[in-house]
Design a protein around this motif. Structure first.
Motif, PDB file in Angstrom:
ATOM      1  N   MET A  33      29.636  23.787  34.184  1.00 10.02           N
ATOM      2  CA  MET A  33      30.027  25.380  34.161  1.00 10.02           C
ATOM      3  C   MET A  33      31.720  25.617  33.530  1.00 10.02           C
ATOM      4  O   MET A  33      32.300  24.877  33.179  1.00 10.02           O
ATOM      5  CB  MET A  33      30.928  25.583  35.294  1.00 10.02           C
ATOM      6  CG  MET A  33      31.827  27.055  36.346  1.00 10.02           C
ATOM      7  SD  MET A  33      32.129  27.229  38.068  1.00 10.02           S
ATOM      8  CE  MET A  33      32.618  28.973  38.180  1.00 10.02           C
ATOM      9  N   GLY A  34      31.321  26.906  32.225  1.00 10.47           N
ATOM     10  CA  GLY A  34      32.295  26.703  31.660  1.00 10.47           C
ATOM     11  C   GLY A  34      33.612  27.156  31.828  1.00 10.47           C
ATOM     12  O   GLY A  34      33.369  28.088  33.301  1.00 10.47           O
ATOM     13  N   ASP A  35      34.340  27.737  31.059  1.00 11.14           N
ATOM     14  CA  ASP A  35      36.050  28.113  31.702  1.00 11.14           C
ATOM     15  C   ASP A  35      35.360  29.591  31.725  1.00 11.14           C
ATOM     16  O   ASP A  35      34.811  30.340  31.162  1.00 11.14           O
ATOM     17  CB  ASP A  35      36.990  28.073  29.948  1.00 11.14           C
ATOM     18  CG  ASP A  35      36.944  26.858  29.528  1.00 11.14           C
ATOM     19  OD1 ASP A  35      36.903  25.854  30.317  1.00 11.14           O
ATOM     20  OD2 ASP A  35      38.263  26.687  28.271  1.00 11.14           O
ATOM     21  N   ILE A  36      36.168  30.043  33.182  1.00 10.32           N
ATOM     22  CA  ILE A  36      36.267  31.658  33.040  1.00 10.32           C
ATOM     23  C   ILE A  36      37.388  31.829  32.521  1.00 10.32           C
ATOM     24  O   ILE A  36      38.173  32.013  32.081  1.00 10.32           O
ATOM     25  CB  ILE A  36      35.630  31.154  34.473  1.00 10.32           C
ATOM     26  CG1 ILE A  36      37.843  30.790  35.368  1.00 10.32           C
ATOM     27  CG2 ILE A  36      35.188  30.930  35.492  1.00 10.32           C
ATOM     28  CD1 ILE A  36      37.759  31.142  36.853  1.00 10.32           C
ATOM     29  N   LYS A  37      36.506  33.539  32.728  1.00  9.60           N
ATOM     30  CA  LYS A  37      37.472  34.815  32.675  1.00  9.60           C
ATOM     31  C   LYS A  37      37.137  35.818  33.990  1.00  9.60           C
ATOM     32  O   LYS A  37      36.968  36.094  34.225  1.00  9.60           O
ATOM     33  CB  LYS A  37      36.545  35.642  31.717  1.00  9.60           C
ATOM     34  CG  LYS A  37      37.509  37.275  30.209  1.00  9.60           C
ATOM     35  CD  LYS A  37      36.625  37.360  29.550  1.00  9.60           C
ATOM     36  CE  LYS A  37      37.713  38.567  29.480  1.00  9.60           C
ATOM     37  NZ  LYS A  37      38.947  38.153  28.836  1.00  9.60           N
ATOM     38  N   ILE A  38      38.821  35.642  33.573  1.00  7.81           N
ATOM     39  CA  ILE A  38      39.027  36.992  34.276  1.00  7.81           C
ATOM     40  C   ILE A  38      39.765  38.457  34.400  1.00  7.81           C
ATOM     41  O   ILE A  38      40.308  38.360  33.096  1.00  7.81           O
ATOM     42  CB  ILE A  38      40.986  36.826  35.759  1.00  7.81           C
ATOM     43  CG1 ILE A  38      39.692  35.287  36.651  1.00  7.81           C
ATOM     44  CG2 ILE A  38      40.175  37.196  37.006  1.00  7.81           C
ATOM     45  CD1 ILE A  38      41.326  35.137  37.252  1.00  7.81           C
ATOM     46  N   THR A  39      38.712  39.024  34.722  1.00  5.76           N
ATOM     47  CA  THR A  39      39.126  40.614  34.602  1.00  5.76           C
ATOM     48  C   THR A  39      40.614  41.735  34.932  1.00  5.76           C
ATOM     49  O   THR A  39      40.456  41.275  36.466  1.00  5.76           O
ATOM     50  CB  THR A  39      38.132  41.573  33.939  1.00  5.76           C
ATOM     51  OG1 THR A  39      37.414  41.540  36.215  1.00  5.76           O
ATOM     52  CG2 THR A  39      36.729  40.855  33.523  1.00  5.76           C
ATOM     53  N   VAL A  40      40.640  42.646  35.148  1.00  5.90           N
ATOM     54  CA  VAL A  40      41.449  43.453  35.207  1.00  5.90           C
ATOM     55  C   VAL A  40      40.957  44.388  36.526  1.00  5.90           C
ATOM     56  O   VAL A  40      41.393  44.516  37.638  1.00  5.90           O
ATOM     57  CB  VAL A  40      42.450  44.647  34.060  1.00  5.90           C
ATOM     58  CG1 VAL A  40      43.293  45.240  34.984  1.00  5.90           C
ATOM     59  CG2 VAL A  40      43.413  43.861  33.438  1.00  5.90           C
ATOM     60  N   GLU A  41      39.009  44.753  36.540  1.00  8.87           N
ATOM     61  CA  GLU A  41      38.672  45.180  37.267  1.00  8.87           C
ATOM     62  C   GLU A  41      38.641  44.523  38.638  1.00  8.87           C
ATOM     63  O   GLU A  41      38.853  44.519  39.582  1.00  8.87           O
ATOM     64  CB  GLU A  41      37.127  45.779  37.182  1.00  8.87           C
ATOM     65  CG  GLU A  41      37.059  46.814  35.499  1.00  8.87           C
ATOM     66  CD  GLU A  41      37.769  46.401  34.560  1.00  8.87           C
ATOM     67  OE1 GLU A  41      38.640  47.566  33.817  1.00  8.87           O
ATOM     68  OE2 GLU A  41      37.239  45.019  34.219  1.00  8.87           O
ATOM     69  N   GLU A  42      38.113  43.413  37.956  1.00  9.27           N
ATOM     70  CA  GLU A  42      38.248  41.966  39.110  1.00  9.27           C
ATOM     71  C   GLU A  42      39.621  41.399  40.277  1.00  9.27           C
ATOM     72  O   GLU A  42      39.243  41.670  41.325  1.00  9.27           O
ATOM     73  CB  GLU A  42      37.554  40.604  39.023  1.00  9.27           C
ATOM     74  CG  GLU A  42      36.430  40.275  38.126  1.00  9.27           C
ATOM     75  CD  GLU A  42      35.782  39.065  37.919  1.00  9.27           C
ATOM     76  OE1 GLU A  42      34.786  38.939  37.394  1.00  9.27           O
ATOM     77  OE2 GLU A  42      36.952  38.499  36.997  1.00  9.27           O
ATOM     78  N   VAL A  43      39.990  42.005  39.545  1.00 16.42           N
ATOM     79  CA  VAL A  43      42.012  42.050  40.388  1.00 16.42           C
ATOM     80  C   VAL A  43      41.647  42.594  41.060  1.00 16.42           C
ATOM     81  O   VAL A  43      42.174  43.189  42.953  1.00 16.42           O
ATOM     82  CB  VAL A  43      43.151  41.511  39.540  1.00 16.42           C
ATOM     83  CG1 VAL A  43      44.648  41.310  40.121  1.00 16.42           C
ATOM     84  CG2 VAL A  43      42.933  39.836  38.363  1.00 16.42           C
ATOM     85  N   CYS A  44      42.053  44.156  39.787  1.00 13.81           N
ATOM     86  CA  CYS A  44      42.171  45.243  41.178  1.00 13.81           C
ATOM     87  C   CYS A  44      40.937  45.719  42.628  1.00 13.81           C
ATOM     88  O   CYS A  44      41.666  45.145  43.152  1.00 13.81           O
ATOM     89  CB  CYS A  44      42.368  46.572  40.706  1.00 13.81           C
ATOM     90  SG  CYS A  44      42.770  47.733  41.176  1.00 13.81           S
ATOM     91  N   GLU A  45      39.596  45.012  42.301  1.00 12.34           N
ATOM     92  CA  GLU A  45      38.768  45.497  43.452  1.00 12.34           C
ATOM     93  C   GLU A  45      39.830  43.733  44.377  1.00 12.34           C
ATOM     94  O   GLU A  45      39.259  44.170  45.647  1.00 12.34           O
ATOM     95  CB  GLU A  45      37.600  44.512  42.808  1.00 12.34           C
ATOM     96  CG  GLU A  45      36.227  44.632  44.119  1.00 12.34           C
ATOM     97  CD  GLU A  45      35.083  44.169  43.368  1.00 12.34           C
ATOM     98  OE1 GLU A  45      34.067  43.495  44.547  1.00 12.34           O
ATOM     99  OE2 GLU A  45      34.679  43.723  42.531  1.00 12.34           O
ATOM    100  N   LYS A  46      40.377  42.830  44.022  1.00 15.16           N
ATOM    101  CA  LYS A  46      40.063  42.100  45.084  1.00 15.16           C
ATOM    102  C   LYS A  46      41.330  42.338  45.832  1.00 15.16           C
ATOM    103  O   LYS A  46      41.885  42.209  47.945  1.00 15.16           O
ATOM    104  CB  LYS A  46      40.054  40.343  44.725  1.00 15.16           C
ATOM    105  CG  LYS A  46      39.072  39.951  44.290  1.00 15.16           C
ATOM    106  CD  LYS A  46      38.027  39.752  45.007  1.00 15.16           C
ATOM    107  CE  LYS A  46      37.170  38.759  44.947  1.00 15.16           C
ATOM    108  NZ  LYS A  46      35.962  39.307  45.989  1.00 15.16           N
TER     109      LYS A  46
END
Length: 556
Positions: A27-40
């Protein structure tokens, strides 16, 4: 006192064993997006409590559009560096009473209130880890805890499929229930990190999880008064988002050395065998020994006093021996019990559920009494809300597992609702059916039939994991009228099997029209099912429900 007890459960000895498993995927390094944060942020429940940093979820939710970008920067930097802010690693512990003496600290469960911002990052990371674990088939299909498409009820239906089939063939079944002592709090961090690496979780994410687990602090809070901060030496935080997933990863390999039937719900584990010969008893004992070896190796202690054997009666008596368990050099014969509480439902040796039904009726009647004494001038809507939340929920939990076929049980359950509806003074002189119509409350028997159909719909259409469901046999005859999902029902010898879920539901399911069973979603199915039955007598007449479900109208 509570703080001292909770900290005493930590494992101070690190795991010395090694995991020989070699990761086949990474499992490589993960990337967090603004859209994911906004959704949560927009999914936050504003009634939840904040952590020690006092950042309230309501503020975060209402300012989601403004805060999503700065939080994304913080989360991304945290993962890149493999570190968490110190405030995210502090927890206020709320002590929840389980049962027994309230003056005894051992009878309380610690629930961690941690930073809401940390929980948002955990949710994003958990979702990505679940996709990785599922796509690479890294978690055992015997684990039902904290898994999408699985539930407590689904596990019980799965094991009861085996048990009722064996009892129908007059074969006994021995079930060993094991209990781990403070399992969530005693997980050694070193052993967990080793297992994460063995399944391919490495790099920055591995470093981030290490930081998430280590150097944590907690304190107990009661009515605004707090204890001193205490270092957390082991375990996964109860009340955190990522903790449950980390725990099932840690306990995942316990089933690899077992060759009997076994299922887990988090740390609740049961082993069982259908006893055709004494060799099956020896096999069960051997598997119990392997569980003990695993617990010694990975520093999760078994609680001998709570490990028990439930013997399900069959016509064949093999004179089965006692099962022995050895922990820390102490050998004890497991207690044989006539009844065991399994995931909230009392399972007895005859699978009659008599005591379970009596218990929930007694509990529901007590709550009806509380409502009657403490609430005056209720209108229809407020009564319905209180009744559904406080009374009916007790009468319906797990109903697909224990659904009664004896009329004495059906009548006794319905009597609770009959009594509750008389709380309303304006309705007391009306008949039970008229009271239900006024309140828009269906009978409990109808609710059980409806619940069975919903559970079956989820199994047939893949909303539940297929390998977690009980066996369903479809009618392959192409000349049958009706829909294409009709089920086949084999003959059986006993009432226990005849009234088990996969047999009980067949006639009602097969009678449904095609437009109902082919609904595209669960909610759509519920709406179509309600419309289909709305014009029939079964909604407010529970005797009609019994006839619809194919149950005989006689007393046992």
């Amino acid at each position: 006192m509570l703080s001292d007890f909770f900290s005493s459960t930590f494992t101070k000895d690190e795991v010395t064993a090694t995991n020989d498993r070699i990761a086949t995927s990474i499992m490589g390094d993960i990337k967090i997006t603004v859209e994911e944060v906004c959704e949560k942020l927009k999914e936050l429940i504003i009634s939840k409590s904040p952590g020690p940093d006092n950042i309230h979820p309501r503020m975060l939710k209402e300012l989601a559009n403004e805060l999503c970008k700065p939080l994304e920067i913080v989360f991304s930097q945290s993962i890149t560096e493999g570190k968490l802010p110190e405030d995210w690693k502090k927890a206020d512990i709320t002590a929840i009473h389980k049962k027994g003496d309230k003056q005894n600290a051992e009878n309380y469960r610690p629930i961690s209130l941690t930073s809401v911002c940390s929980k948002i990052a955990e949710k994003i990371i958990r979702d990505k880890m679940e996709i990785y674990l599922k796509s690479n088939n890294l978690l055992s299909n015997k684990q039902f805890g904290f898994m999408k498409g699985k539930s407590t009820i689904l596990q019980l239906l799965r094991v009861l499929d085996d048990w009722t089939e064996a009892m129908d063939a007059r074969l006994p079944v021995d079930v060993i229930y094991t209990d781990f002592q403070k399992a969530f709090d005693s997980v050694p961090h070193g052993g967990l990190l080793q297992k994460l690496a063995s399944i391919g979780i490495t790099g920055n994410l591995h470093s981030w999880i290490k930081s998430f687990l280590t150097n944590r602090k907690q304190r107990v809070r009661i009515k605004g008064i707090v204890s001193e901060w205490v270092d957390v030496l082991s375990g996964v935080p109860q009340g955190s988002v990522l903790g449950p997933l980390l725990f099932i990863i840690y306990i995942n390999d316990i089933v690899e050395e077992l060759n009997c039937r076994c299922y887990l719900y988090a740390d609740d584990m049961k082993l069982y065998n259908i006893l055709k010969s004494k060799d099956d008893c020896c096999c069960l004992q051997s598997n119990l020994n392997n569980v003990v070896k695993w617990s010694d190796k990975w520093k999760i202690k078994l609680n001998i006093a709570k490990c028990k054997v439930l013997r399900l009666n069959g016509a064949v008596n093999l004179d089965t021996p006692l099962y022995n368990i050895t922990v820390n050099g102490l050998t004890k014969a497991l207690e044989i019990t006539e009844e065991e509480k399994d995931l909230g439902i009392k399972i007895d040796s005859h699978l009659s559920f008599d005591n379970h039904i009596a218990e929930i009726i007694n509990k529901a009647n007590k709550i009806v009494g509380v409502l009657k004494r403490n609430f005056k001038d209720l209108n229809y809507s407020s009564f319905s809300a209180l009744y559904k939340a406080l009374v009916r929920s007790h009468l319906e939990y797990g109903q697909s597992v224990w659904s009664p076929y004896k009329l004495k049980h059906v009548d006794a359950l319905e009597a609770v609702q009959r009594r509750a509806t008389k709380i309303m003074p304006s309705l007391r002189r009306l008949s039970y059916t008229e009271r239900l119509r006024k309140l828009s409350l269906p009978t409990l028997a109808y609710r059980r039939l409806r619940g069975d159909m919903i559970e079956l719909f989820k199994m047939v259409h893949g909303f539940n994991e297929s390998d977690a469901c009980p066996k369903l046999e479809f009618n392959t005859c192409t000349k049958t009228r009706g829909h294409s999902y009709k089920l086949f029902k084999r003959p059986c010898a006993t009432n226990i099997r005849r009234n088990y879920f996969t047999y009980r539901v067949v006639d009602s399911w097969n009678s449904l029209p095609n437009e109902v069973v082919t609904a595209p979603s669960i909610n759509c199915f519920k709406n179509r099912l309600d419309r289909h039955w709305s014009c029939q007598d079964i909604v407010f007449n529970y005797r009609s429900v019994l006839l619809t479900a194919g149950q005989p109208d006689r007393r046992f």
